[in-house]
Design an enzyme around this catalytic site. Structure first.
Site, PDB file in Angstrom:
ATOM      1  CE  LYS A   1      -4.174   1.904   0.447  1.00  0.00           C
ATOM      2  NZ  LYS A   1      -3.867   2.825  -0.839  1.00  0.00           N
TER       3      LYS A   1
ATOM      4  CE  LYS B   1       3.629   6.907   6.037  1.00  0.00           C
ATOM      5  NZ  LYS B   1       3.617   7.828   5.132  1.00  0.00           N
TER       6      LYS B   1
ATOM      7  CE  LYS C   1       4.918   7.530  -1.480  1.00  0.00           C
ATOM      8  NZ  LYS C   1       4.223   7.803  -0.281  1.00  0.00           N
TER       9      LYS C   1
ATOM     10  CB  THR D   1      -2.193  13.664   5.116  1.00  0.00           C
ATOM     11  OG1 THR D   1      -2.571  12.526   4.126  1.00  0.00           O
ATOM     12  CG2 THR D   1      -0.694  13.667   5.208  1.00  0.00           C
TER      13      THR D   1
ATOM     14  CG  ASN E   1      -3.463  16.702   0.573  1.00  0.00           C
ATOM     15  OD1 ASN E   1      -3.135  15.975   1.624  1.00  0.00           O
ATOM     16  ND2 ASN E   1      -4.706  17.051   0.377  1.00  0.00           N
TER      17      ASN E   1
ATOM     18  CB  SER F   1      -5.676   4.823   2.049  1.00  0.00           C
ATOM     19  OG  SER F   1      -5.475   6.193   1.317  1.00  0.00           O
TER      20      SER F   1
HETATM   21  N1  LIG Z   1      -0.656  13.491   0.426  1.00  0.00           N
HETATM   22  C1  LIG Z   1      -0.772  12.453   1.140  1.00  0.00           C
HETATM   23  O1  LIG Z   1      -1.936  12.017   1.509  1.00  0.00           O
HETATM   24  C2  LIG Z   1       0.377  12.170   1.792  1.00  0.00           C
HETATM   25  C3  LIG Z   1       1.402  12.894   1.771  1.00  0.00           C
HETATM   26  N2  LIG Z   1       2.518  12.586   2.594  1.00  0.00           N
HETATM   27  C4  LIG Z   1       3.889  13.188   2.453  1.00  0.00           C
HETATM   28  O2  LIG Z   1       3.724  14.517   2.814  1.00  0.00           O
HETATM   29  C5  LIG Z   1       4.707  15.677   1.876  1.00  0.00           C
HETATM   30  C6  LIG Z   1       3.968  16.483   1.007  1.00  0.00           C
HETATM   31  O3  LIG Z   1       3.035  15.759   0.043  1.00  0.00           O
HETATM   32  P1  LIG Z   1       1.694  16.282  -0.519  1.00  0.00           P
HETATM   33  O4  LIG Z   1       1.031  17.642   0.542  1.00  0.00           O
HETATM   34  O5  LIG Z   1       0.779  15.361  -0.602  1.00  0.00           O
HETATM   35  O6  LIG Z   1       2.401  17.060  -1.851  1.00  0.00           O
HETATM   36  P2  LIG Z   1       1.910  18.292  -2.681  1.00  0.00           P
HETATM   37  O7  LIG Z   1       2.479  18.202  -3.948  1.00  0.00           O
HETATM   38  O8  LIG Z   1       0.456  18.615  -2.420  1.00  0.00           O
HETATM   39  O9  LIG Z   1       2.454  19.595  -1.822  1.00  0.00           O
HETATM   40  C7  LIG Z   1       4.013  19.762  -1.733  1.00  0.00           C
HETATM   41  C8  LIG Z   1       4.162  21.047  -1.145  1.00  0.00           C
HETATM   42  O10 LIG Z   1       5.515  21.088  -0.826  1.00  0.00           O
HETATM   43  C9  LIG Z   1       6.136  22.560  -1.338  1.00  0.00           C
HETATM   44  N3  LIG Z   1       7.727  22.382  -1.554  1.00  0.00           N
HETATM   45  C10 LIG Z   1       8.348  21.523  -2.409  1.00  0.00           C
HETATM   46  N4  LIG Z   1       9.783  21.859  -2.158  1.00  0.00           N
HETATM   47  C11 LIG Z   1       9.710  22.719  -1.099  1.00  0.00           C
HETATM   48  C12 LIG Z   1      10.827  23.202  -0.361  1.00  0.00           C
HETATM   49  N5  LIG Z   1      11.936  23.103  -0.616  1.00  0.00           N
HETATM   50  N6  LIG Z   1      10.601  24.123   0.586  1.00  0.00           N
HETATM   51  C13 LIG Z   1       8.967  24.731   0.856  1.00  0.00           C
HETATM   52  N7  LIG Z   1       8.271  24.046   0.231  1.00  0.00           N
HETATM   53  C14 LIG Z   1       8.487  23.059  -0.656  1.00  0.00           C
HETATM   54  C15 LIG Z   1       5.455  22.585  -2.740  1.00  0.00           C
HETATM   55  O11 LIG Z   1       5.501  23.756  -3.131  1.00  0.00           O
HETATM   56  C16 LIG Z   1       3.936  22.280  -2.375  1.00  0.00           C
HETATM   57  O12 LIG Z   1       3.283  23.302  -1.714  1.00  0.00           O
HETATM   58  C17 LIG Z   1       5.616  14.474   1.097  1.00  0.00           C
HETATM   59  O13 LIG Z   1       6.615  14.163   1.902  1.00  0.00           O
HETATM   60  C18 LIG Z   1       4.432  13.184   1.183  1.00  0.00           C
HETATM   61  O14 LIG Z   1       5.167  11.908   0.572  1.00  0.00           O
HETATM   62  C19 LIG Z   1       2.469  11.773   3.773  1.00  0.00           C
HETATM   63  C20 LIG Z   1       1.372  10.839   3.722  1.00  0.00           C
HETATM   64  C21 LIG Z   1       0.185  11.088   3.068  1.00  0.00           C
HETATM   65  O1  LIG Z   2      -2.980   6.650   1.204  1.00  0.00           O
HETATM   66  C1  LIG Z   2      -2.090   5.454   0.802  1.00  0.00           C
HETATM   67  O2  LIG Z   2      -2.463   4.533   0.738  1.00  0.00           O
HETATM   68  C2  LIG Z   2      -0.535   6.048   0.856  1.00  0.00           C
HETATM   69  C3  LIG Z   2      -0.203   7.308   1.286  1.00  0.00           C
HETATM   70  C4  LIG Z   2       1.011   7.515   1.172  1.00  0.00           C
HETATM   71  O3  LIG Z   2       1.841   7.372   0.122  1.00  0.00           O
HETATM   72  C5  LIG Z   2       1.942   8.049   2.268  1.00  0.00           C
HETATM   73  O4  LIG Z   2       1.577   7.946   3.672  1.00  0.00           O
HETATM   74  O5  LIG Z   2       2.953   8.440   2.254  1.00  0.00           O
END
Ligand SMILES: NC(=O)C1=CN([C@@H]2O[C@H](COP(=O)(O)OP(=O)(O)OC[C@H]3O[C@@H](n4cnc5c(N)ncnc54)[C@H](O)[C@@H]3O)[C@@H](O)[C@H]2O)C=CC1
Ligand SMILES: O=C(O)CCC(=O)C(=O)O
Length: 418
Positions: free
Chosen positions: A71, A95, A107, A191, A222, A350
């Protein structure tokens, strides 16, 4: 950002924690805990709008399936590498184990900058990826989901491609879909919501008040923006946020929703109202009560860690601290709530989506959020219990000890060892 290799960092975290397992773990099992079972690496050739053809490197790593189907999300980013995907898939294993949901870890990633492509090109790319991984995924095999730069749209495309090719309806093959396509209420916010729960629990554990606490959030996607919004609703003051354009700061507190609306219109947080602009590094070293890294891995290296002034870090991103940074922060008595617990809300909801898909029965948003709160608070209690009773050096070590033990128990329970 540091050049530190995320896969080596994951392996170091597992090795460190395995040394604290009450019954120990044999070298052969440790090797299994540290390495993926298989990695699909492929090239996707995709028609561009101008008639040319471009090729994109893509990966799906299935790290460990002892506790259930693989997953984990799919990332679209120019910086995706095989080692990054392997690390992210390994973090998924631990996790899912730390929050005790019945999954292993996987992943995926595609080396692409989505901002350089039209929606049509991204659709062809995503459907091409879905065709390539089709033999390896399925509701009981491997269930992808969103990660950086992917969301409901991409998940819907993958579900549709899979179902057409398989001539079936199987919404549980993927999570993070839109509600009309079998998605769950609360998944988009999940998240950030678990980050808020983790912050609330750790402030309570440390006998401090989240109400009135100052917060800096790195990354306004997000995970980051929802965490900022929900922390604000808990009474915390979000004084700084950043994205890849830079950081903004207002000591009186920003309005997270207004910042998000500004970013939706402009594409960036910088330029918001009359907030002071900072560098991304300055945001990480602000004197705040809580720092939430919510961007990418290795955001805080040893050098930045020495200047961190926050009292508490709650990791929304996966792997935002290098192991050296972790050591520095531990020496400085800065409490870190690890990613594998703090951001587990995404995969937990999820899981709820997958359960709803299998039951063909939808839950209300309140039910989703209440169940999520229970999962995160129970896991936090288990983690602090292990931290205290085993006298462990950090909450991260405690999370890995709990999680590794669960994976080992599943593996040995299958009759594999000793
Ligand atoms: N979307 C999800 O459900 C989950 C996300 N995550 C983790 O959370 C983190 C963010 O993911 P999302 O929010 O989904 O991605 P996203 O693409 O929605 O947002 C990422 C953000 O980080 C910013 N960013 C990138 N490089 C940067 C830097 N050097 N300094 C400041 N800001 C920067 C981008 O501009 C954007 O605003 C990742 O590590 C991801 O693996 C973890 C669990 C679940
Ligand atoms: O929702 C999921 O299954 C995985 C989300 C994810 O990629 C993460 O937790 O880093």
């Amino acid at each position: 950002m540091s050049e530190s290799n995320p896969f080596e960092n994951l392996q170091e975290q597992i090795e460190d924690a395995a040394g604290f397992l009450p019954d120990g773990v044999g070298d052969d099992v440790l090797e299994r805990l540290k390495n993926p079972e298989r990695v699909l690496e492929t090239n996707l050739t995709v028609d561009m709008d101008d008639g040319s053809i471009e090729s994109f490197r893509a990966y799906r790593s299935q790290f460990n399936g002892d506790r259930g189907p693989y997953k984990g999300g799919i990332r679209y980013h120019p910086g995706v590498t095989r080692d990054e995907v392997k690390a992210l898939s390994g973090w998924m294993v631990y996790k899912c184990a730390v929050v005790d949901i019945p999954y292993g870890g996987g992943k995926g990633g595609i080396v692409v900058d989505p901002s350089e492509h039209s929606a049509d090109e991204l659709e062809r790319l995503t459907r091409s990826f879905a065709k390539e991984v089709r033999p390896f995924i399925g509701a009981d095999k491997d269930i992808p989901a969103p990660d950086v730069n992917t969301g409901q749209r991409e998940m819907n495309w993958i579900k549709d491609t899979y179902e057409k090719l398989e001539n079936t309806t199987e919404p549980g093959v993927i999570t993070g879909k839109s509600i009309e396509n079998g998605g769950s209420e609360g998944r988009v916010e999940a998240t950030g919501r678990s980050v808020m729960f983790a912050a609330r629990e750790v402030f309570d554990y440390l006998d401090t008040d989240l109400d009135g606490a100052t917060v800096a959030v790195q990354g306004y996607g997000n995970a980051g923006w929802i965490a900022a919004k929900l922390l604000d609703e808990q009474g915390a003051s979000v004084v700084a946020v950043s994205d890849s354009s830079g950081a903004i700061h207002d000591p009186e507190g920003l309005d997270p929703v207004a910042v998000k609306e500004f970013k939706n219109d402009s594409g960036h947080v910088t330029g918001y109202d009359d907030a002071e602009e900072l560098t991304n590094r300055d945001l990480l070293t602000l004197d705040v009560d809580l720092l939430v890294p919510a961007a990418l891995e290795n955001a805080i290296d040893e050098d930045i860690a020495r200047d961190v002034q926050a009292d508490v870090i709650v990791e929304a991103a996966n792997g935002p601290l290098t192991p050296d940074a972790d050591d520095v922060l531990q020496d400085s008595d800065i409490t870190v709530v690890p990613d594998i617990l703090a951001n587990a809300g995404g995969v937990t909801v999820s899981y709820f989506e997958w359960v709803q898909n299998r039951q063909r029965f939808s839950w209300t948003e309140n039910r989703v959020n209440d169940e999520l709160e229970r999962v995160i608070t129970d896991a936090f209690d288990e983690l602090t219990h292990a931290y205290e009773t085993l006298d462990l050096p950090s909450l991260r070590t405690a999370a890995y000890v709990v999680a590794i033990q669960r994976v080992v128990d599943a593996y040995t329970g299958n009759g594999n060892w000793p």
